[in-house]
Design a protein around this motif. Structure first.
Motif, PDB file in Angstrom:
ATOM      1  N   THR A   1     -26.882  89.368 -26.931  1.00 61.41           N
ATOM      2  CA  THR A   1     -26.876  89.188 -25.660  1.00 61.41           C
ATOM      3  C   THR A   1     -25.047  88.529 -25.839  1.00 61.41           C
ATOM      4  O   THR A   1     -24.561  88.708 -24.341  1.00 61.41           O
ATOM      5  N   GLU A   2     -24.288  88.698 -26.449  1.00 60.74           N
ATOM      6  CA  GLU A   2     -23.528  88.343 -26.015  1.00 60.74           C
ATOM      7  C   GLU A   2     -22.523  89.606 -25.967  1.00 60.74           C
ATOM      8  O   GLU A   2     -21.438  89.693 -25.167  1.00 60.74           O
TER       9      GLU A   2
ATOM     10  N   ARG B   1     -19.725  88.949 -12.011  1.00 58.62           N
ATOM     11  CA  ARG B   1     -19.852  88.055 -12.503  1.00 58.62           C
ATOM     12  C   ARG B   1     -21.390  87.202 -12.406  1.00 58.62           C
ATOM     13  O   ARG B   1     -22.661  86.857 -12.185  1.00 58.62           O
TER      14      ARG B   1
ATOM     15  N   ARG C   1     -24.929  97.341 -21.839  1.00 56.74           N
ATOM     16  CA  ARG C   1     -24.225  96.759 -21.743  1.00 56.74           C
ATOM     17  C   ARG C   1     -22.581  96.943 -20.352  1.00 56.74           C
ATOM     18  O   ARG C   1     -22.345  96.986 -19.566  1.00 56.74           O
TER      19      ARG C   1
ATOM     20  N   MET D   1     -22.637  90.145 -22.567  1.00 60.26           N
ATOM     21  CA  MET D   1     -22.877  89.552 -21.424  1.00 60.26           C
ATOM     22  C   MET D   1     -20.703  90.098 -21.226  1.00 60.26           C
ATOM     23  O   MET D   1     -20.394  90.081 -19.911  1.00 60.26           O
ATOM     24  N   LEU D   2     -20.207  90.327 -22.489  1.00 61.26           N
ATOM     25  CA  LEU D   2     -19.088  91.763 -22.281  1.00 61.26           C
ATOM     26  C   LEU D   2     -18.822  92.475 -21.423  1.00 61.26           C
ATOM     27  O   LEU D   2     -18.212  92.963 -20.314  1.00 61.26           O
ATOM     28  N   GLY D   3     -20.064  93.128 -21.138  1.00 62.10           N
ATOM     29  CA  GLY D   3     -20.201  94.305 -19.869  1.00 62.10           C
ATOM     30  C   GLY D   3     -20.301  93.823 -18.931  1.00 62.10           C
ATOM     31  O   GLY D   3     -19.636  94.738 -17.831  1.00 62.10           O
ATOM     32  N   ALA D   4     -20.607  92.714 -18.226  1.00 56.60           N
ATOM     33  CA  ALA D   4     -20.480  91.956 -16.766  1.00 56.60           C
ATOM     34  C   ALA D   4     -19.061  91.509 -17.305  1.00 56.60           C
ATOM     35  O   ALA D   4     -19.363  90.384 -16.326  1.00 56.60           O
ATOM     36  N   PHE D   5     -18.086  91.706 -17.465  1.00 58.19           N
ATOM     37  CA  PHE D   5     -16.487  91.282 -17.688  1.00 58.19           C
ATOM     38  C   PHE D   5     -16.222  91.092 -16.510  1.00 58.19           C
ATOM     39  O   PHE D   5     -15.159  89.715 -15.208  1.00 58.19           O
ATOM     40  N   ARG D   6     -16.066  92.378 -14.784  1.00 59.70           N
ATOM     41  CA  ARG D   6     -15.670  92.617 -14.294  1.00 59.70           C
ATOM     42  C   ARG D   6     -16.127  91.081 -13.184  1.00 59.70           C
ATOM     43  O   ARG D   6     -17.365  90.648 -12.758  1.00 59.70           O
TER      44      ARG D   6
ATOM     45  N   LEU E   1     -20.248  98.824 -29.793  1.00 55.23           N
ATOM     46  CA  LEU E   1     -20.913  98.034 -29.935  1.00 55.23           C
ATOM     47  C   LEU E   1     -19.620  97.182 -30.317  1.00 55.23           C
ATOM     48  O   LEU E   1     -18.778  97.735 -31.344  1.00 55.23           O
TER      49      LEU E   1
ATOM     50  N   PHE F   1     -19.684 103.069 -18.487  1.00 53.99           N
ATOM     51  CA  PHE F   1     -18.903 103.903 -19.138  1.00 53.99           C
ATOM     52  C   PHE F   1     -19.663 103.954 -21.096  1.00 53.99           C
ATOM     53  O   PHE F   1     -19.469 102.621 -21.242  1.00 53.99           O
TER      54      PHE F   1
ATOM     55  N   VAL G   1     -13.628 100.485 -14.047  1.00 54.47           N
ATOM     56  CA  VAL G   1     -14.938 100.133 -14.550  1.00 54.47           C
ATOM     57  C   VAL G   1     -15.230  98.854 -12.529  1.00 54.47           C
ATOM     58  O   VAL G   1     -16.531  98.940 -12.392  1.00 54.47           O
TER      59      VAL G   1
END
Lengths: 319, 243
Positions: free
Chosen positions: B101-102, B114, B154, B105-110, B94, B87, B81
């Motif tokens: 929103t949460e 950020r 996401r 946000m988890l889709g942008a963890f890498r 989900l 993916f 990722v």
């Protein structure tokens, strides 16, 4: 509320609790209070893994008792000041948590739980065969009457240390809830495959959770030998530690830090009251009845009644 | 610069069961490639191989991102990722008890995603205005079509260069399938994505696909270099169109 404000407030509350206990001027208050506080630490520590990531750990007694036996070993080898012993206990059980994580976190759901239960049995067998710490005969630890430095009654001192641990573990839990780490944990709990697909480093986060959770359980267990003065494997590794520790967050609510705190205060206090009024044999019965009752009247725990957790706390922080 | 994905000789399975047998697929830069096949032929397994969720026993999977080649086999999912491969898993997957929103946000963890969180979130809300209205709602309480939007959004939050979409049409009403497919094309154009899409719904998939592969029992049965080639293929007529 900012992190520092919370910490300050927690320290003030802890100070007030200590002052109140001292004002009663009865040794029993400290004896009973120590157990309640110990369960606050255990329940909150358990919830870091069980509540936030959804991995149910039945091996509480293993983490708790291994650190207690670490204390016995340290006492025999080279006595250290108690805070250092507590840190050592945290390190021992944190490492145990990390190791357990590596070995078992590919397991999910009930399979993970069974593996943790087995881990506690392995730890107990290890201690039973370790004669240096007393083996199956148990070990005596002499509790000093007063602390060396400020001449505080030792039970007061143990109570105070446990109070400090409560503040640390609650502040940690709250910090995690409000951090990316907590978001990642929640993702794992909701749908682990989806978390992975979204790029959340699930294995790393789970290892952080098992290690942290184990470390705090160890810290709760490290002072135990000084409290009981006689430690034997069947009582140190008693399954009732696991049962109580799991029941408390379930009763209070697993979604946010007040849950395990409320659950532990409620259940452990009740158990202490029953121990002196009826018999300690009733303790597990109480857990069972309360669990059944709360699953019916408060499926999301006591904090669920007040709408705490389940996204609400988290939403508030973002706006 | 665009990005491409190449699978060569991929063999994979679960234990003794072989699911993919010597599969080779090329997803050229900037193309939309459809992976066609009915249930149980290995489409999802192939997607999981690319994402590192299933480890192939043989073969190589190479992603070329901005001119740099990366071998994906052996990498962890989060590393894949992080390279810029998004993916959308089958059935959306989900986080039902977290808000929209949460979820995003988890889709942008890498780490690389950020700094761009605010911009990507805005982009997602612009693309799917419905999600802005529902930002605070729990994802599990939304309709199927809305959930598919969240799943797509996401995946976009990680600012991917290559997007893998597994069965976007599953569980959606026909009109929503059409809309979802249109949205994928729109996103591909606006973000210059390279798309690999597994789909059972041949007629919908072929609307936006530049190329397609038909996978039968874990082998590539037909390779269509264009939409017409796919449309006129015997196999497809037989399996999908009942002609």
């Amino acid at each position: 509320m900012r992190g520092w404000t919370f910490l300050l407030l927690a320290v003030l509350v802890a100070g007030a609790v200590y002052a109140a206990a001292a004002a009663v001027n009865n040794g029993y208050v400290f004896f009973a209070g120590y157990v309640v506080l110990q369960y606050v630490v255990l329940a909150t520590a358990w919830n870091l893994l069980g509540g936030y990531t959804g991995y149910v750990n039945f091996g509480v007694a293993g983490f708790f008792a291994l650190a207690a036996y670490g204390t016995v070993a340290i006492e025999k080898l080279a006595p250290l000041p108690l805070p250092a012993v507590i840190l050592a206990g945290g390190a021992i059980s944190g490492l145990l948590g990390l190791g357990m994580g590596y070995l078992t976190l590919r397991l999910r759901g009930v399979f993970f739980s069974i593996a943790t239960l087995a881990m506690a049995v392995v730890a107990q067998t290890f201690v039973v065969n370790w004669n240096f710490v007393g083996g199956s005969a148990g070990a005596f630890v002499i509790r000093p009457q007063f602390t060396a430095w400020f001449h505080i009654d030792y039970i007061h001192y143990l109570f105070l240390l446990m109070l400090v641990l409560c503040v640390i573990v609650l502040a940690t839990a709250r910090l995690i809830e409000r951090s990316r780490l907590g978001d990642g944990f929640a993702a794992i709990r909701d749908d682990e495959l989806a978390a992975e697909a979204a790029g959340v480093p699930t294995l790393r986060l789970k290892l952080i959770a098992t290690a942290l959770s184990g470390a705090f359980m160890g810290m709760a267990g490290a002072p135990l030998p000084y409290y009981v003065t006689y430690l034997d494997p069947p009582s140190a590794f008693s399954l009732s530690y696991a049962v109580n520790t799991i029941a408390m967050p379930l009763i209070g609510g697993t979604a946010a830090w007040p849950g395990p705190l409320i659950g532990a205060l409620l259940l452990a206090t009740l158990q202490q009251l029953v121990t002196v009024t009826i018999s300690s044999a009733v303790n597990l019965l109480i857990v069972g009845l309360m669990l059944v009752g709360f699953i019916i009247i408060a499926p999301r725990g006591i904090i669920g009644w007040f709408g705490i957790g389940e996204g609400k706390l988290r939403r508030r922080k973002r706006r | 610069m665009a990005s491409s994905l190449t699978l060569s000789g991929v063999t994979a399975g679960y234990g003794a069961v072989h699911v993919l047998e010597d599969v080779s697929i090329a997803v050229p830069a900037g193309a939309t490639v459809a992976l066609l096949g009915t249930n149980g032929n290995g489409k999802s397994t192939l997607m999981k191989c690319v994402m590192g969720l299933v480890r192939p026993s043989a073969g190589s999977i190479v992603a070329e991102i901005d001119g740099v080649r990366h071998e994906l086999v052996g990498r962890s999912t989060e590393a894949i990722v992080a390279l810029g491969i998004g993916f959308v898993p089958e059935g959306r997957r989900l986080f039902p008890k977290l808000t929209v929103t949460e979820n995003l946000m988890l889709g942008a963890f890498r780490a690389a995603a950020r700094p761009e969180i605010a911009r990507n979130l805005d982009f997602c809300f612009e693309t799917f205005p419905r999600l802005r209205e529902r930002a605070g709602q729990l994802a599990g309480s939304m309709s199927g079509g809305e959930q598919q939007m969240v799943a797509l959004a996401r995946a976009l939050m990680s600012a991917p260069r290559i997007l893998l979409i597994d069965e976007p049409s599953v569980g959606l009403a026909p009109v929503l399938v059409r809309r979802t497919i249109d949205k994928i094309r729109e996103l591909k154009d606006s973000r210059q994505l390279t798309v690999l899409m597994a789909e059972q719904n041949f007629t919908q998939a072929i609307r936006i696909a530049d190329q397609g592969y038909v996978i039968v029992h874990g082998r590539i049965a037909f390779e269509g270099a264009s939409a017409e080639a796919l449309n006129n293929n015997e196999l497809i007529r037989k399996f999908y169109l009942g002609m």
